[in-house]
Enzyme design. Structure first.
Site, PDB file in Angstrom:
ATOM      1  N   SER A   1       0.816  -1.222   0.000  1.00 50.13           N
ATOM      2  CA  SER A   1       0.000   0.000   0.000  1.00 50.13           C
ATOM      3  C   SER A   1       0.847   1.269   0.000  1.00 50.13           C
ATOM      4  O   SER A   1       0.410   2.312  -0.474  1.00 50.13           O
ATOM      5  CB  SER A   1      -0.936  -0.004   1.214  1.00 50.13           C
ATOM      6  OG  SER A   1      -1.885  -1.031   1.061  1.00 50.13           O
ATOM      7  N   PHE A   2       2.052   1.176   0.550  1.00 46.72           N
ATOM      8  CA  PHE A   2       2.908   2.369   0.550  1.00 46.72           C
ATOM      9  C   PHE A   2       3.239   2.805  -0.876  1.00 46.72           C
ATOM     10  O   PHE A   2       3.462   3.998  -1.130  1.00 46.72           O
ATOM     11  CB  PHE A   2       4.197   2.094   1.342  1.00 46.72           C
ATOM     12  CG  PHE A   2       4.929   3.335   1.733  1.00 46.72           C
ATOM     13  CD1 PHE A   2       4.450   4.141   2.755  1.00 46.72           C
ATOM     14  CD2 PHE A   2       6.092   3.717   1.084  1.00 46.72           C
ATOM     15  CE1 PHE A   2       5.112   5.305   3.109  1.00 46.72           C
ATOM     16  CE2 PHE A   2       6.764   4.874   1.435  1.00 46.72           C
ATOM     17  CZ  PHE A   2       6.270   5.672   2.452  1.00 46.72           C
ATOM     18  N   GLU A   3       3.247   1.846  -1.805  1.00 46.85           N
ATOM     19  CA  GLU A   3       3.584   2.145  -3.204  1.00 46.85           C
ATOM     20  C   GLU A   3       2.375   2.627  -4.000  1.00 46.85           C
ATOM     21  O   GLU A   3       2.501   2.965  -5.192  1.00 46.85           O
ATOM     22  CB  GLU A   3       4.191   0.903  -3.876  1.00 46.85           C
ATOM     23  CG  GLU A   3       5.610   0.584  -3.445  1.00 46.85           C
ATOM     24  CD  GLU A   3       5.718   0.010  -2.043  1.00 46.85           C
ATOM     25  OE1 GLU A   3       4.897  -0.856  -1.681  1.00 46.85           O
ATOM     26  OE2 GLU A   3       6.601   0.469  -1.278  1.00 46.85           O
TER      27      GLU A   3
ATOM     28  N   CYS B   1      -4.869  -2.774   1.307  1.00 51.52           N
ATOM     29  CA  CYS B   1      -5.413  -3.231   2.589  1.00 51.52           C
ATOM     30  C   CYS B   1      -4.267  -3.318   3.585  1.00 51.52           C
ATOM     31  O   CYS B   1      -3.320  -4.086   3.377  1.00 51.52           O
ATOM     32  CB  CYS B   1      -6.076  -4.595   2.415  1.00 51.52           C
ATOM     33  SG  CYS B   1      -6.546  -5.344   3.976  1.00 51.52           S
ATOM     34  N   VAL B   2      -4.338  -2.509   4.615  1.00 50.69           N
ATOM     35  CA  VAL B   2      -3.324  -2.550   5.664  1.00 50.69           C
ATOM     36  C   VAL B   2      -3.980  -3.092   6.930  1.00 50.69           C
ATOM     37  O   VAL B   2      -5.050  -2.628   7.328  1.00 50.69           O
ATOM     38  CB  VAL B   2      -2.723  -1.154   5.932  1.00 50.69           C
ATOM     39  CG1 VAL B   2      -1.441  -1.279   6.752  1.00 50.69           C
ATOM     40  CG2 VAL B   2      -2.429  -0.420   4.635  1.00 50.69           C
TER      41      VAL B   2
ATOM     42  N   THR C   1       3.635  -3.689  15.656  1.00 52.76           N
ATOM     43  CA  THR C   1       4.510  -2.509  15.704  1.00 52.76           C
ATOM     44  C   THR C   1       3.775  -1.308  15.113  1.00 52.76           C
ATOM     45  O   THR C   1       2.704  -1.468  14.511  1.00 52.76           O
ATOM     46  CB  THR C   1       5.794  -2.752  14.877  1.00 52.76           C
ATOM     47  OG1 THR C   1       5.435  -2.734  13.484  1.00 52.76           O
ATOM     48  CG2 THR C   1       6.443  -4.082  15.224  1.00 52.76           C
TER      49      THR C   1
ATOM     50  N   HIS D   1       4.295   0.134  12.487  1.00 52.64           N
ATOM     51  CA  HIS D   1       4.424   0.141  11.019  1.00 52.64           C
ATOM     52  C   HIS D   1       3.101   0.493  10.343  1.00 52.64           C
ATOM     53  O   HIS D   1       3.066   1.257   9.377  1.00 52.64           O
ATOM     54  CB  HIS D   1       4.890  -1.250  10.572  1.00 52.64           C
ATOM     55  CG  HIS D   1       5.650  -1.252   9.294  1.00 52.64           C
ATOM     56  ND1 HIS D   1       6.940  -0.820   9.197  1.00 52.64           N
ATOM     57  CD2 HIS D   1       5.288  -1.623   8.048  1.00 52.64           C
ATOM     58  CE1 HIS D   1       7.355  -0.930   7.948  1.00 52.64           C
ATOM     59  NE2 HIS D   1       6.362  -1.407   7.223  1.00 52.64           N
TER      60      HIS D   1
ATOM     61  N   ARG E   1     -15.377  -6.131   4.575  1.00 52.91           N
ATOM     62  CA  ARG E   1     -15.482  -4.940   3.714  1.00 52.91           C
ATOM     63  C   ARG E   1     -15.037  -5.181   2.274  1.00 52.91           C
ATOM     64  O   ARG E   1     -14.924  -4.253   1.498  1.00 52.91           O
ATOM     65  CB  ARG E   1     -14.651  -3.798   4.344  1.00 52.91           C
ATOM     66  CG  ARG E   1     -15.294  -3.284   5.616  1.00 52.91           C
ATOM     67  CD  ARG E   1     -14.312  -2.571   6.520  1.00 52.91           C
ATOM     68  NE  ARG E   1     -14.975  -2.040   7.708  1.00 52.91           N
ATOM     69  CZ  ARG E   1     -15.298  -2.770   8.783  1.00 52.91           C
ATOM     70  NH1 ARG E   1     -15.011  -4.064   8.829  1.00 52.91           N
ATOM     71  NH2 ARG E   1     -15.930  -2.214   9.811  1.00 52.91           N
TER      72      ARG E   1
END
Ligand code: DLZ
Length: 160
Positions: free
Chosen positions: A65-67, A89-90, A95, A97, A136
């Site tokens: 997802s960061f990309e 989807c995260v 942690t 992160h 979802r």
């Protein structure tokens, strides 16, 4: 805001403009691919249902997802599509992160929208558990992919 009050696949069909001729770029994260695959499926089916041709949907995968921000920016700058849908989807881990990925992706996508070139639709599920994500992407709270498709159509057709 709570999904329990709103099914993501419910919408007033009469409020959705005809999307014939619209071109859509979809950037989709490979992390949690069962979830993101279901979101992608929902988005594509709903776009096609409202008139978008299958050939006018360009899907580009990214690792996580960061990309999504980079992928969406490439679509925005290429000028070949009318809207971008960013799907990811995260799921919260042990942690911090999770927070950094969510913040980075969300801020990056918001920054692209602020440029005002084409709409970038936020299809990022940010969940505490895998079960919440399943609910979802076609489960009891509908499919966020459907919601993103309808939002993309409204944002493009409403500003023509
Ligand atoms: C590293 C990571 C972790 C721990 N969790 C997720 C996640 O739940 N969902 C997701 O889409 N991506 C995750 N990633 C990968 C990051 O988004 C990114 O791909 C890497 O940090 C490399 O930049």
């Amino acid at each position: 805001m709570a999904s329990s009050l709103h099914n993501l696949s419910d919408y007033d069909i009469n409020s959705v403009p005809d999307a014939t001729g619209m071109k859509v770029g979809i950037v989709v994260s490979e992390w949690n691919d069962k979830i993101t695959g279901a979101l992608l499926d929902g988005a594509c089916k709903t776009l096609i249902k409202h008139g978008v041709k299958e050939d006018d949907i360009i899907v580009k995968p990214v690792p996580g997802s960061f990309e999504l921000v980079y992928g969406a920016a490439r679509f925005v700058n290429a000028g070949l599509v009318d809207a971008v849908i960013a799907i990811g989807c995260v799921i919260r881990g042990d942690t911090p992160h999770f927070d950094y990925i969510c913040q980075g992706a969300t801020q990056g996508l918001a920054d692209l929208n602020r440029e005002g070139k084409i709409p970038v639709i936020y299809g990022l599920l940010t969940c505490n558990t895998h079960e919440q994500a399943q609910e979802r992407c076609g489960g009891m709270f509908g499919n966020k992919g459907d919601e993103c498709a309808i939002t993309a159509i409204k944002m493009v057709k409403g500003w023509e």
